[in-house]
Scaffold this motif. Structure first.
Motif, mmCIF file in Angstrom:
data_model
loop_
_atom_site.group_PDB
_atom_site.id
_atom_site.type_symbol
_atom_site.label_atom_id
_atom_site.label_comp_id
_atom_site.label_asym_id
_atom_site.label_seq_id
_atom_site.Cartn_x
_atom_site.Cartn_y
_atom_site.Cartn_z
ATOM 1 N N SER A 306 0.832 -1.209 0.000
ATOM 2 C CA SER A 306 0.000 0.000 0.000
ATOM 3 C C SER A 306 0.864 1.256 0.000
ATOM 4 C CB SER A 306 -0.940 -0.008 1.203
ATOM 5 O OG SER A 306 -0.217 0.082 2.413
ATOM 6 N N GLU A 310 0.928 4.235 -2.982
ATOM 7 C CA GLU A 310 0.812 5.668 -2.678
ATOM 8 C C GLU A 310 2.029 6.435 -3.173
ATOM 9 O OE1 GLU A 310 -0.871 9.125 -1.434
ATOM 10 O OE2 GLU A 310 -1.805 7.147 -1.393
ATOM 11 N N THR A 313 1.987 6.688 -6.930
ATOM 12 C CA THR A 313 0.944 7.638 -7.328
ATOM 13 C C THR A 313 1.447 9.071 -7.173
ATOM 14 O OG1 THR A 313 -0.801 6.103 -6.692
ATOM 15 C CG2 THR A 313 -1.402 8.420 -6.867
ATOM 16 N N ASN A 314 2.108 9.348 -6.059
ATOM 17 C CA ASN A 314 2.683 10.676 -5.847
ATOM 18 C C ASN A 314 3.744 10.995 -6.894
ATOM 19 O OD1 ASN A 314 1.069 10.954 -3.618
ATOM 20 N ND2 ASN A 314 2.671 10.425 -2.143
ATOM 21 N N GLY A 359 -0.154 12.370 0.739
ATOM 22 C CA GLY A 359 -0.332 11.024 1.260
ATOM 23 C C GLY A 359 0.719 10.573 2.238
ATOM 24 N N MET A 363 0.796 7.278 4.746
ATOM 25 C CA MET A 363 1.801 6.225 4.649
ATOM 26 C C MET A 363 2.471 5.993 6.000
ATOM 27 S SD MET A 363 3.635 6.661 0.924
ATOM 28 C CE MET A 363 4.040 8.405 1.044
#
Length: 392
Positions: A306, A310, A313-314, A359, A363
């Motif tokens: 996960s 994240e 994606t960033n 995010g 995280m």
């Protein structure tokens, strides 16, 4: 004599390639090396070559060399080689003690050290230990009879063997207790991770489905009104393009939620699927896994997966068209995840910030669920996300 449990050095956040001598050279491993060195020095000091046949002296030296070499590279030796080394140490020390009726103390000590190290390793099967112990006893008896030794030698060797066996058994029981507690902690962490993943998936579904779904409806209405009023064709084209983008975003969000719910087991398989999905979206990503991925517990793998989703994606958001790298170093008692991507040139895209947003708090929270630590920030022209999680 140190305990040779199935432990390993904790991974640092930065360091040499996993598998080298210096990899994970932490305080725990240094203590084990120091204790082994002290035990080897003790055996050397109490060994008097004049009291032993030349062949026994040569064999004794070889055993000490094997002990020292195995201690130095124990953390990178695959099974069953450590157990083989300690077995040779046990049997060899017993035979050398049997052939040394005048002064068996140092060889008997080396044999008892092998017994301790073999017995204290919780991953060594009991039948293996029993077989090696029987071979050591037989070797001592035969060598002792051939050398014409008397009862005092047998008593001295027996005392060393009982001492090594007793301490090794206590260490093994302690290790089994720790393993049981670690299993309980993993089950608790797995429950927490599953709950967190369900919450994240639920939040994603609620927020994205409602916002993007509402946006699609509004854009459909705007398209209809614009068409009825004879709006400029360029305006209609842009409205329809925006509608398609919102619809595609809704589909992608649903896929992301599904992936979050159904990532495959195992850190290597999960990262492979994540990388394939990222590459399908046009982003170059390289995945490297060092060490034994199978050692990483399931709950930890899910959290790292996960975090990787994240972080990538960033990276895609703030440094588009820039390649990313994902590195996992799976040690014996901890795992390190590092996700890197070059920072976008100034003026081409907003740079990530060191704290807040993007995010990162989420995280960090996921890492804390399984007892890990996460850091994120720019270093030498790269944005680096590092997450270190111990197995227990």
């Amino acid at each position: 004599m140190p305990n040779d449990q199935d432990h390993a050095p904790a991974l640092g956040t930065r360091g040499p390639r996993a598998g080298g001598f210096r990899a994970g050279l932490d305080a725990s491993r240094l203590r084990r090396i120091a204790l082994n060195a002290l035990a080897i020095a003790f055996a050397v000091v109490f060994y008097h070559p004049s009291d032993h046949p030349p062949g026994v002296t040569a064999a004794f030296g070889a055993l000490l060399g094997l002990w020292a070499a195995t201690t130095a590279v124990r953390h990178v030796l695959p099974r069953p080689w450590p157990a083989v080394a300690w077995s040779v140490l046990l049997i060899g020390g017993a035979v050398c003690a049997g052939f040394s009726p005048a002064n068996p103390s140092a060889p008997a000590f080396v044999g008892s050290a092998g017994l301790f190290l073999l017995l204290s390793a919780v991953e060594t099967p009991a039948p293996w230990i029993a077989g090696v112990l029987a071979a050591g006893i037989l070797g001592f008896v035969l060598a002792h009879g051939a050398a014409g030794g008397g009862p005092p030698v047998a008593v001295a060797v027996l005392i060393s063997a009982v001492t090594g066996f007793g301490f090794g058994l206590l260490s093994r029981v302690n290790g089994l207790d720790r393993r049981t507690e670690r299993d309980r902690a993993e089950r608790r962490a797995e429950t927490a991770v599953l709950a967190e993943r369900a919450r994240i998936a639920r939040d994603l579904h609620d927020v994205l489905a409602h916002s993007l779904g509402g946006l699609v409806i509004q854009l459909d209405a705007l398209d209809a009104v614009s068409t009825a009023r004879g709006a400029d064709p360029d305006v209609l084209r842009r409205v329809r393009t925006a509608r398609e983008m919102a619809a595609d975003g809704l589909v992608a969000a649903k896929h992301a939620v599904d992936a979050l719910r159904r990532l495959p087991a195992g850190i290597d398989a999960a990262l492979g699927e994540i990388a394939a999905g990222v590459r399908a979206q046009g982003m170059a990503v390289d995945v490297e896994i060092r060490g034994e991925a199978a050692r990483v517990p399931g709950p930890v793998s899910e959290v790292l997966a996960s975090v990787t989703v994240e972080a990538l994606t960033n990276a895609r958001k703030h440094a588009p068209q820039r390649p990313a790298g994902v590195l996992v170093e799976a040690g014996r008692d901890a795992v390190l995840l590092r996700v890197t991507n070059p920072l976008a040139p100034p003026g081409t895209a907003p740079e990530p910030r060191l704290a807040g947003g993007h995010g990162i708090p989420g995280m960090r929270e996921r890492a804390r669920i399984v007892g890990g630590r996460l850091s994120a920030g720019p270093t030498n022209g790269e944005w680096i996300v590092e997450c270190r999680v111990p197995y227990a």
